[in-house]
Write a protein that holds these residues in place. Structure first.
Motif, PDB file in Angstrom:
ATOM      1  N   ASP A   3      -6.093  12.354  -8.518  1.00  0.00           N
ATOM      2  CA  ASP A   3      -7.182  11.620  -7.873  1.00  0.00           C
ATOM      3  C   ASP A   3      -7.665  12.261  -6.580  1.00  0.00           C
ATOM      4  O   ASP A   3      -8.551  11.715  -5.908  1.00  0.00           O
ATOM      5  N   GLU A  43       1.688  18.390 -12.352  1.00  0.00           N
ATOM      6  CA  GLU A  43       0.470  17.773 -11.823  1.00  0.00           C
ATOM      7  C   GLU A  43      -0.234  18.707 -10.838  1.00  0.00           C
ATOM      8  O   GLU A  43      -1.466  18.831 -10.847  1.00  0.00           O
ATOM      9  N   HIS A  76       0.057   8.432  -2.401  1.00  0.00           N
ATOM     10  CA  HIS A  76       1.113   7.456  -2.644  1.00  0.00           C
ATOM     11  C   HIS A  76       0.579   6.444  -3.653  1.00  0.00           C
ATOM     12  O   HIS A  76      -0.557   5.955  -3.512  1.00  0.00           O
ATOM     13  N   PRO A  77       1.366   6.101  -4.672  1.00  0.00           N
ATOM     14  CA  PRO A  77       0.826   5.248  -5.745  1.00  0.00           C
ATOM     15  C   PRO A  77       0.518   3.815  -5.318  1.00  0.00           C
ATOM     16  O   PRO A  77      -0.268   3.133  -5.993  1.00  0.00           O
ATOM     17  N   THR A  78       1.079   3.323  -4.209  1.00  0.00           N
ATOM     18  CA  THR A  78       0.899   1.899  -3.871  1.00  0.00           C
ATOM     19  C   THR A  78       0.248   1.667  -2.509  1.00  0.00           C
ATOM     20  O   THR A  78       0.091   0.518  -2.102  1.00  0.00           O
ATOM     21  N   PRO A  88      -3.771   7.601  -5.182  1.00  0.00           N
ATOM     22  CA  PRO A  88      -2.593   7.203  -5.963  1.00  0.00           C
ATOM     23  C   PRO A  88      -1.862   8.360  -6.633  1.00  0.00           C
ATOM     24  O   PRO A  88      -0.672   8.256  -6.924  1.00  0.00           O
ATOM     25  N   SER A  89      -2.544   9.469  -6.903  1.00  0.00           N
ATOM     26  CA  SER A  89      -1.894  10.584  -7.586  1.00  0.00           C
ATOM     27  C   SER A  89      -2.598  11.884  -7.225  1.00  0.00           C
ATOM     28  O   SER A  89      -3.694  11.886  -6.651  1.00  0.00           O
TER      29      SER A  89
END
Length: 741
Positions: free
Chosen positions: A114, A135, A97-99, A110-111
Motif C-alpha cells: 500500500d 513483499e 503497520h497493519p492496525t 497497512p502493508s
C-alpha cells in the motif's frame, strides 16, 4: 585536530623468469564473469564489485515496517530516531503497520503493497524479517535493514534461519543489511566539519562509539555501516564503496569475522589502488577471542596468522585497541603525503626526548642524525651544551620567547625531516602554552606532519583543549605508544601505496600446460606417495633430485649406479607422511652391498609396520645448502595459502614461517623471506656461502601457480626440505607430500 583524546613488483618479471626456466607463460586471455568481472584461473572474480549504496545512506524515501508510537514499546524509540534521521537526510518517511492509521502524526500504511511510492530503504522492526522480504521484492524496494537477532550468532538453528533469509534476499534482488544489526547507520553525523573524513564499518555497534565520538573533537565522520551478521551486505561491500568516495580520507573497521575472505581482499585491493588507508581491528587472535567473535556474529574468524598476513599483503593496517583505531585512522585521514621518512623528536626535556626516541627507533621509525650545519643553526637559539642531533633538547627556556618558533621552523625546513614529534609530558605554563601555540602556528605553514603527545592525565588544560584540539593541522595524542603506532602506519601506508600494483592485474586467467600435466597425477581424496608428489612438482618445473623408483634389490643397485653414489634410499608409499620416524630413510650409501642391505631393511620395516609401498626411491644425495619448507594449505576464509620458512626436521619446533594468499608477486615472496627470523641463513653464516635466493623465490612463485590452478584438486602440499643450494646452483625439492581433495 588529527588525533583523539586517547591519546609490488609486477609479475612481468616473473613471467620472464618462467620462460627462462622452460615453461611458457599462459596467454593473457580474459574470461568474463556473468556480471562482467574478469575471472582468474580458478574462476574467481579479479575485481571487487562496488555496490551503489548512495540510496542506502541518502534515500529519497524510507519505509519503517512495524513503526510504533505506543508508550513503552521498543519500536517507538526506534521509529522516533528514524524519523529524525529521515528529516536530516531529506527523505520522505512512510510508517507501515497493519492496525495504526498514523504514527507520530504521519499517515501509516497497512502493508508494503500500500505504499504510495517506490521506496529506496525499508527498515524492518519485526521479529522475523523473512516473510517481509518477498513483499519488499514485489514493491521494488532497493535496500532493507533487519535489526532482529536470533540468527547465526545463536548456533546451528539460527544459522539455518539466516541461510533461509539470505536465500530469500538473493532471490528478491534487494540488498539487506543485517540481521542482528543496530541503529548506527542512522546516527546524527555532523555536517559542519571540514576536511577528509573517516568512514566507519563495525560488526559490533558499541565498538564504533569512540570513533563516532571523535566528531566532538573536530574529526569528520562521513558514514557508519553496522554490518551485523552480514547475511547479504558485508564488510567488503562497504569497504569497496567507501574506497570510491571522494570525501573519505580513511576507513576504520571493527571486524569480528569475515564472511568472504576473497571479497575482503578484493575490496582492500581497491582501497590500496585508490590510496585510501584502511585501519582495522580484527578480533579472534586467541582461541577465546575467536570463540566470542563467532558467538556474536556467527562467521568464521580464520587462522589469525593468515588473516594478519593477508591484511598486511594488501596494506590494511591492523591495530589492537579502539584507541589505536581512532588515533591511527584520524591521522591517516587528514595528514598530507609525507615529503620524507625522517622523524625528529623535539622536547623541552632531554629525558623525555631520549625515552620517546628509544621507543620510536625500536618500532622501526627512522630518526636521522641532523647535519652539522643544521645543528649549528639550532645552536643559535639552543645552548651549545644541549644535544640537537636528534632527539633535540631545547632545555626549556627557548620555548618561552621568540626563539621557540625559530627552532621549530628550522627543524621543519630540513629536507630529511618528514615528521616532527613533540612529546609534552605534562603542562608547565607558560612554557607549555607557548610551545603548543608555536607548534600549531608552524603546522599551518608547512606540508610536513606535526605531532604532539599531551601527556597530562587531566586533559582540561587550555593549551590542550583549545590550542591543540582546535588545530586541524596538528595530530594530538595522549600516549607515546599511540603516536608511534599512528606515525609508523602513516609512513608505511604511503610507502606501500606508492609502490603498490594490484596482484590481480597479472593473476593467471587460463591454465598453464603444467596444469594439464598435473591433473593426470591427482588422485581425488587420497594422499600421493613421495614419488607421485615429486612428479607433480616436476610438472610445474620444480627441480627434484635424480632418482628412480625400484621394486627389487637388484633394480636398486642398477639405479644407484645410474643416479651416482652416494645415494639416499627411501620407502615410497601413499600412507607414509613421516618416513624418518619409522626408520624408512637411509642416507650416505656408497656401495652396491649397502644399497642391497638398505633395500631389504626398508621393505622389512614397511611389512612390520603394515605400510603398503609403491616401491623404494633411490635418490641423488644433496647435502650442501639451507633446508627450507614451502607449502600450500587451504584456509576456510581465503582459500589456498602459500607458506615458506625454515625447513628440515626442526620445522615444527622452530615454526619460523611466513604466509601469503595468492595471487602475489615476486615482491611479496621477498617480503615473506624478510619476515623469517632465520633470514640471515640465506646470506651465509659463519663463513658459509650465500644460497640461491633467486631460485627459492622462483620455487615459491611456481608453487603459488600450482595452488591457484589446482585449488579444487589440491588440499595440501608440503615440500620439506627444499634444499636451497649455494648462489647460482638452484634449489632441489628433496621430499614432498601432497594430499588431494
Amino acid at each position: 585536530m588529527l588525533g583523539s583524546t586517547h591519546g609490488t613488483l609486477t609479475t612481468d618479471s616473473r613471467r620472464a623468469r618462467v620462460v627462462a626456466c622452460g615453461e611458457p607463460p599462459a596467454p593473457a586471455v580474459h574470461s568474463r564473469a556473468p556480471g562482467g568481472d574478469d575471472l582468474d584461473v580458478s574462476g574467481r572474480p579479479l575485481h571487487s564489485t562496488v555496490p551503489d549504496l548512495d540510496r542506502f545512506f541518502r534515500p529519497e524515501s524510507v519505509a519503517v515496517i512495524g513503526a510504533s508510537d505506543a508508550d513503552g514499546r521498543p519500536n517507538t524509540g526506534i521509529t522516533r530516531q528514524l524519523m529524525a534521521w529521515a528529516e536530516r537526510v531529506g527523505a520522505r518517511l512512510h510508517p507501515v503497520h497493519p492496525t495504526r492509521p498514523a504514527v507520530f502524526g504521519v499517515p501509516c500504511f497497512p502493508s508494503v503493497a500500500d505504499l504510495p511510492e517506490p521506496v529506496d530503504l525499508a527498515v524492518l522492526l519485526v521479529a522475523d524479517p523473512l516473510p517481509v522480504i518477498e513483499e519488499l521484492a514485489e514493491a521494488k524496494v532497493r535496500f532493507a535493514v533487519a535489526f532482529a537477532s536470533g540468527f547465526a550468532e545463536t548456533g546451528e538453528a539460527g544459522a539455518a534461519a539466516q541461510d533461509r533469509l539470505a536465500a530469500a534476499v538473493a532471490r528478491s534482488g534487494l540488498r539487506l543489511l543485517g540481521p542482528n544489526t543496530n541503529l548506527n547507520a542512522f546516527e546524527k553525523i555532523r555536517d559542519d566539519l571540514e576536511g577528509p573524513a573517516i568512514a566507519l564499518i563495525t560488526q559490533s555497534g558499541h565498538q564504533g562509539r569512540p570513533v563516532f565520538t571523535m566528531q566532538e573533537l573536530g574529526v569528520r565522520l562521513s558514514h557508519w555501516a553496522p554490518t551485523g551478521n552480514e547475511a547479504d551486505l558485508e564488510t567488503a561491500d562497504f569497504l569497496s564503496y567507501f574506497a570510491e568516495r571522494p570525501e573519505v580520507g580513511a576507513i576504520a573497521c571493527y571486524v569480528e569475522g569475515l564472511k568472504d575472505g576473497r571479497a575482503f581482499l578484493l575490496a582492500a585491493d581497491r582501497a590500496a589502488r585508490n590510496g585510501v588507508p584502511v585501519v582495522a581491528i580484527k578480533v579472534g587472535r586467541t582461541e577465546t577471542g575467536a570463540r566470542m567473535a563467532a558467538s556474536h556474529t556467527g562467521k568464521l574468524t580464520g587462522a589469525d596468522a593468515v588473516v594478519d598476513a593477508a591484511m598486511r599483503q594488501y596494506g590494511v593496517i591492523r591495530v589492537d585497541g579502539l584507541d589505536e583505531l581512532q588515533d591511527t585512522a584520524a591521522l591517516l585521514a587528514r595528514a598530507r603525503r609525507p615529503l620524507a621518512d625522517g622523524v625528529v623528536v623535539y622536547s623541552i626535556s632531554g629525558g623525555t626526548g631520549a625515552h620517546f626516541s628509544d621507543l620510536a627507533s625500536e618500532a622501526g621509525l627512522t630518526l636521522p642524525r641532523l647535519s652539522d650545519a643544521k645543528q649549528a643553526e639550532l645552536h643559535e637559539w639552543i645552548p651549545p651544551y644541549l644535544n640537537v642531533a636528534n632527539p633535540i633538547d631545547n632545555g626549556g627556556h627557548p620555548v618561552g620567547d621568540w626563539r621557540g618558533r625559530k627552532i621549530i621552523d628550522a627543524i621543519l625546513a630540513d629536507p630529511s625531516v618528514g615528521v616532527l614529534i613533540c612529546p609534552i609530558t605534562g603542562p608547565f605554563p607558560p612554557m607549555s602554552d607557548k610551545l603548543a601555540q608555536d607548534l600549531v602556528d608552524a603546522a599551518e605553514q608547512t606540508d610536513k606532519l606535526v605531532c604532539v603527545v599531551w601527556g597530562s592525565p587531566v586533559g582540561t588544560e587550555d593549551a590542550y583543549r583549545t590550542t591543540l584540539l582546535g588545530s586541524s593541522r596538528v595530530a594530538t595524542f595522549r600516549t607515546f605508544a599511540n603516536c608511534i603506532t599512528a606515525v609508523r602506519a602513516y609512513l608505511d601506508h604511503h610507502r606501500f601505496t606508492t609502490a603498490y600494483r594490484s596482484p590481480f592485474e597479472d593473476a593467471p586467467r587460463t591454465p598453464s600446460p603444467s596444469f594439464r600435466k598435473a591433473q593426470s597425477l591427482m588422485r581425488p581424496g587420497r594422499r600421493l606417495s613421495e614419488h607421485a608428489a615429486k612428479q607433480l612438482l616436476r610438472a610445474y618445473g620444480i627441480r627434484v633430485p635424480r632418482e628412480q623408483l625400484v621394486t627389487s634389490a637388484a633394480a636398486a643397485v642398477r639405479a644407484a649406479g645410474l643416479v651416482g653414489y652416494p645415494v639416499v634410499m627411501k620407502a615410497s608409499g601413499a600412507q607414509l607422511a613421516h618416513k624418518t620416524e619409522l626408520g624408512l630413510v637411509k642416507v650416505g650409501l656408497t656401495s652396491a652391498s649397502q644399497v642391497r642391505e638398505a633395500y631389504r631393511e626398508l621393505t622389512d620395516i614397511a611389512r612390520y609396520e603394515g605400510v603398503a609401498l609403491d616401491g623404494v626411491l633411490v635418490c641423488q644425495m644433496v647435502e650442501r645448502g639451507v633446508e627450507m619448507v614451502v607449502g600450500v594449505t587451504h584456509d576456510p576464509l581465503f582459500g589456498p595459502t602459500v607458506t615458506v620458512g625454515l625447513g628440515g626436521v626442526l620445522v615444527e619446533v622452530l615454526r619460523d614461517t611466513a604466509v601469503r594468499v595468492p595471487p602475489f608477486g615476486e615482491d611479496q615472496v621477498r617480503a615473506m623471506l624478510g619476515e623469517l627470523r632465520g633470514r640471515a641463513l640465506l646470506d651465509g653464516v659463519r663463513g658459509g656461502p650465500a644460497v640461491d635466493v633467486e631460485a627459492l623465490v622462483e620455487v615459491v612463485l611456481r608453487v603459488q601457480r600450482m595452488a591457484l590452478e589446482l585449488d579444487d584438486e589440491l588440499a595440501e602440499l608440503d615440500i620439506n626440505p627444499l634444499m636451497v643450494l649455494p648462489r647460482g646452483q638452484g634449489a632441489v625439492a628433496l621430499d614432498a607430500l601432497a594430499i588431494c581433495r
